[in-house]
Scaffold this active site. Structure first.
Site, short mmCIF file in Angstrom:
data_model
loop_
_atom_site.label_atom_id
_atom_site.label_comp_id
_atom_site.label_asym_id
_atom_site.label_seq_id
_atom_site.Cartn_x
_atom_site.Cartn_y
_atom_site.Cartn_z
N ALA A 368 0.82 -1.22 0.00
CA ALA A 368 0.00 0.00 0.00
C ALA A 368 0.85 1.26 0.00
CB ALA A 368 -0.93 0.01 1.22
N LYS A 414 -7.22 5.76 -11.32
CA LYS A 414 -6.47 6.78 -12.05
C LYS A 414 -5.41 6.18 -12.97
CE LYS A 414 -7.25 10.33 -8.54
NZ LYS A 414 -8.29 9.54 -7.85
N VAL A 459 -11.04 14.47 -0.57
CA VAL A 459 -11.82 15.70 -0.66
C VAL A 459 -12.71 15.92 0.57
CG1 VAL A 459 -13.71 14.56 -1.91
CG2 VAL A 459 -13.37 17.01 -2.17
#
Length: 627
Positions: A368, A414, A459
Site C-alpha cells: 500500500a 487513475k 476531498v
C-alpha cells in the site's frame, strides 16, 4: 390544541391577544390597589381614555423585543429577564406619555403595572410549561434541544450520555421510532413522540437544533439513507451513534459514542459478504507484511488482518507517527501479546527490504506504500517514478527472492487512461505485477479501485475543515464525479481479492455508481446545519493539474474482456501484457530520467504508458485536446 401547535402564526396571535388581556388586567388591578379596591367613577373614566395608549406601549415593546419568538417551554432565566426588561421599558414609555399627553394617571399606578404584568405573563408561560405534555423533563437551561432517532438500546444510551453532558451534547427533548408499540413511552422521562417520517414536523414544533441518529443496526441501508435525508432537509446539525467496535487509540476503550455525521453515511452501500474461509486460508497463522501500513488504507488492512489471527503482522512504514499510533491501537485492542511489530523503512531502499525479509520471512505482502497525491506528483514526477515504480520493483524482487507466497498491490482507477503522473506510475506498477506474476513462483495481483472516503488528502476531510472555518467550500468543477467507497469496504475487498489465486491478475472492485462532488458538498454542508450557498458558500475553483472530470475503472481494451470472479464485487481486467523486450526498454527509459523533476520525466512516462495524456496536452475543461 394540536392545530395551534402546528400553526406558528396562529399560536403567536393567540399569545399576543392573551397578553393584551393580562396587561389590561394588570392596569386595572394596579388602580384597584391604589384606591384600596374602590375606584372613583372619574378615575375610571380617565383610565378608559388612557387604556389604548397604555396597552399599546406594552404590546409594542413585547412584540419588538422578541417575546413571541421565545419558545417558552424551553425558556430559561435569560428569557424571564428579557420579559422583565421589556416591561420596565414599557413602564418608562407610559410614564413619559402620562407626562406629555396629560393622561391624569397616578405614577404609583403606572409603576405597579410592569410588576403585575411580568408576573401574570411570565406566570402563565410557566404554568403552560408545567402542565403541557410537551414540556421538557428537567428543563433545558442553556442546553441545545436535541431529537434522538431510535428508541432502542442505542437511543437509550444516547439519552443517558446527553443527560450527563447537556452543555456539550444538548438536552434530549424527544425520541422518534417507527415501532408502533413504542409510541407514547418514555426513556429516562424523554417521550417517544412520533416516527421517522415525522422528523421535519417535530423539528419545527419542538424547536430542535440537533439530531442524533441512534440506529447503528441499519448500517448504510436504504432506510438509513431515507432517515438521513430527512435530517439533512431539516437543517439541523446531525450526529450519529458510532459503532460499538470503535476503539480509542489513546485509552483502549470505546471511542466517544456520539460522533459527527460524515459523508460516507450518505452513501448507500450494500453490506459486503466476505468469504472468510478463503481469506483465513491464506492469512491465519501466517507472517503478513503491509507496506505503507500506517496510511489510511494500509492501517485499515492491518486492522482487518488481525481478525484472521496471523502469526505476525509487520507494519512497514516510512512515517513513524502513524505507524506507532496504529501499533498502540492494536495492542490496546488485542493486548500486549498482540503479534504486531512496526518496522521503519522505505521501499526505495532495497537493502532494508532484504534485511526485513531475511529476518522475518513474511509469507504474504500487501503493498500500500505509494505517492498518491495527484497535484504533488505533477510537480515532482521523478519522485513518483522512484517511489511508485522502482520502489515497487524493489519490493517484488526482494519478495520473490525470499520466498514470499503472495503479494497484493493496491492500484487506482487513475491508472486507467491516466491524465496525471500518479495514475500513470500506478499503471506501470500494474505491468510490474503482471510480469512478476508470470516470471516468478510468487502469486502477484493488483487491486484497482477508486476514491476512498476519509483517506489522507481526500476531498471530504478538506470540505469538513472548510465548513468548520466558516467556508467557502471549494469544488473544482460543478459536474465532476468520482467513484467512492469506505475505507473498511476497500480493505475487506482487498483481502478478499488476495484470496483469489490467479497470479498476474488485475482485479477491479465494483465501486457502484459515480457520485457528483457537488452533491456530496451540499449534503455535508447540511449535515453541519447550514444551507448551501445561503449560510455556507460553495466556490468553483477549476480542475487541478492532472485531474479528470470523470474517472474510469476500465480501459476500452479491457471492457469487453472483463471476467467475473467468485465474488460478485470483484472482477478481472484482462490487460494487455508487455513482452520481455518491452519491459527492459521501459525500465531503461525511466532510469534515465529519475535524476531531475522536469518535462523529461513526464515525457518518459508518456513513452512507457501510451494511454497517458499529460495535463499540458489537455483542455481546461478536462477533455483531451485534439491531436
Amino acid at each position: 390544541m394540536r392545530f395551534l401547535k402546528e400553526n406558528a402564526w396562529l399560536r403567536k396571535a393567540g399569545m399576543f391577544m392573551l397578553d393584551m388581556v393580562f396587561v389590561f388586567i394588570s392596569i386595572y388591578v394596579s388602580m384597584e390597589l391604589r384606591f384600596e379596591m374602590y375606584i372613583p367613577e372619574r378615575h375610571l373614566e380617565t383610565l378608559r381614555s388612557a387604556l389604548p395608549i397604555l396597552v399599546g406601549c406594552y404590546m409594542v415593546c413585547y412584540a419588538l423585543g422578541g417575546i413571541y419568538q421565545i419558545m417558552w417551554r424551553y425558556a430559561g432565566v435569560r428569557d424571564v429577564a428579557r420579559l422583565t426588561l421589556l416591561s420596565g421599558i414599557a413602564c418608562g414609555l407610559t410614564l413619559a406619555a402620562n407626562q406629555f399627553f396629560a393622561l391624569g394617571l397616578f405614577r404609583g399606578v403606572l409603576l405597579m403595572v410592569p410588576l403585575i404584568a411580568t408576573l401574570a405573563i411570565g406566570g402563565s408561560r410557566m404554568l403552560w410549561r408545567v402542565f403541557s405534555k410537551d414540556r421538557i423533563p428537567g428543563g433545558l437551561g442553556d442546553a441545545m434541544p436535541v431529537m434522538i432517532v431510535g428508541a432502542g438500546e442505542a437511543g437509550a444510551y444516547a439519552v443517558n450520555i446527553c443527560n450527563k453532558n447537556p452543555k456539550q451534547l444538548g438536552k434530549p427533548v424527544l425520541l422518534v421510532d417507527d415501532a408502533k408499540n413504542k409510541q407514547g413511552l418514555r426513556i429516562q422521562n424523554v417521550p417517544v413522540r412520533g416516527t421517522t417520517k415525522d422528523i421535519p414536523k417535530l423539528v419545527t414544533r419542538y424547536g430542535i437544533r440537533e439530531i442524533i441518529v441512534a440506529i447503528p443496526s441499519l448500517g448504510n441501508s436504504e432506510k438509513m439513507q431515507q432517515i438521513l435525508e430527512l435530517c439533512n432537509e431539516s437543517r439541523c446539525h446531525t450526529r450519529m451513534v458510532s459503532e460499538p467496535a470503535d476503539v480509542d487509540a489513546a485509552t483502549g476503550e470505546r471511542a466517544p459514542f456520539i460522533r459527527e455525521l460524515n459523508i460516507s453515511d450518505f452513501l448507500s452501500r450494500d453490506e459486503i459478504e466476505l468469504d472468510t474461509a478463503s481469506i483465513a486460508g491464506y492469512l491465519s497463522g501466517k507472517t503478513v507484511m503491509v507496506t505503507g501500513g500506517g496510511g489510511s488504507i494500509g492501517s485499515e488492512i492491518c486492522r482487518q488482518i488481525m481478525h484472521f489471527k496471523p502469526k505476525l503482522l509487520i507494519i512497514f512504514e516510512i512515517y513513524e507517527n502513524c505507524a506507532y499510533e496504529l501499533e498502540y491501537e492494536l495492542r490496546q485492542r488485542y493486548g500486549n501479546a498482540c503479534p504486531v511489530i512496526t518496522l521503519i523503512g522505505s521501499i526505495r531502499d532495497r537493502q532494508r527490504l532484504d534485511e526485513v525479509f531475511e529476518e522475518y520471512h513474511p509469507e504474504v505482502v500487501f503493498h500500500a506504500a505509494a505517492h498518491k497525491h495527484v497535484p504533488l506528483m505533477e510537480r515532482s514526477p521523478a519522485e513518483a517514478i522512484k517511489n511508485n515504480v522502482f520502489g515497487t520493483r524493489n519490493l517484488l524482487e526482494s519478495a520473490s527472492a525470499h520466498g514470499v507466497e503472495r503479494l497484493v498491490q493496491l492500484s487506482t482507477d487513475k491508472a486507467v487512461n491516466p491524465t496525471n503522473v500518479m495514475g500513470a506510475t500506478k499503471r506501470i506498477t500494474e505491468m510490474l505485477i503482471q510480469r512478476y506474476g508470470e516470471k516468478t513462483d510468487m502469486k502477484c495481483m493488483a487491486v484497482r479501485f477508486g476514491n476512498v472516503l476519509g483517506s489522507h488528502g481526500s476531498v471530504i476531510p478538506l470540505m469538513e475543515a472548510q465548513i468548520r472555518k466558516g467556508g467557502p467550500v471549494t469544488v473544482t468543477h460543478p459536474d465532476i464525479t468520482r467513484y467512492f467507497m469506505t475505507i473498511p469496504e476497500a480493505a475487506q475487498l482487498v483481502l478478499q481479492a488476495g484470496g483469489i489465486a490467479k497470479s498476474g491478475s488485475i482485479f477491479v472492485l465494483d465501486m457502484g455508481e459515480p457520485v457528483r462532488i457537488m452533491d456530496l458538498a451540499k449534503k455535508l454542508i447540511r449535515a453541519y446545519g447550514y444551507e448551501p450557498n445561503v449560510d455556507m458558500p460553495i466556490k468553483i475553483i477549476g480542475l487541478r493539474p492532472g485531474e479528470k472530470l470523470y474517472e474510469e475503472l476500465l480501459m476500452d481494451s479491457e471492457r469487453d474482456k472483463m471476467t467475473k470472479t467468485a465474488h460478485k464485487k470483484i472482477f478481472v481486467a484482462n490487460v494487455d501484457k508487455v513482452s520481455d523486450e518491452q519491459f527492459e526498454r521501459m525500465m531503461s527509459t525511466l532510469e534515465e530520467v529519475v535524476d531531475k523533476n522536469d518535462e523529461r520525466a513526464v515525457e518518459a512516462i508518456a513513452e512507457v504508458v501510451p494511454t497517458f495524456h499529460p495535463w499540458k496536452d489537455r483542455k481546461p475543461d478536462g477533455e483531451r485536446a485534439a491531436g
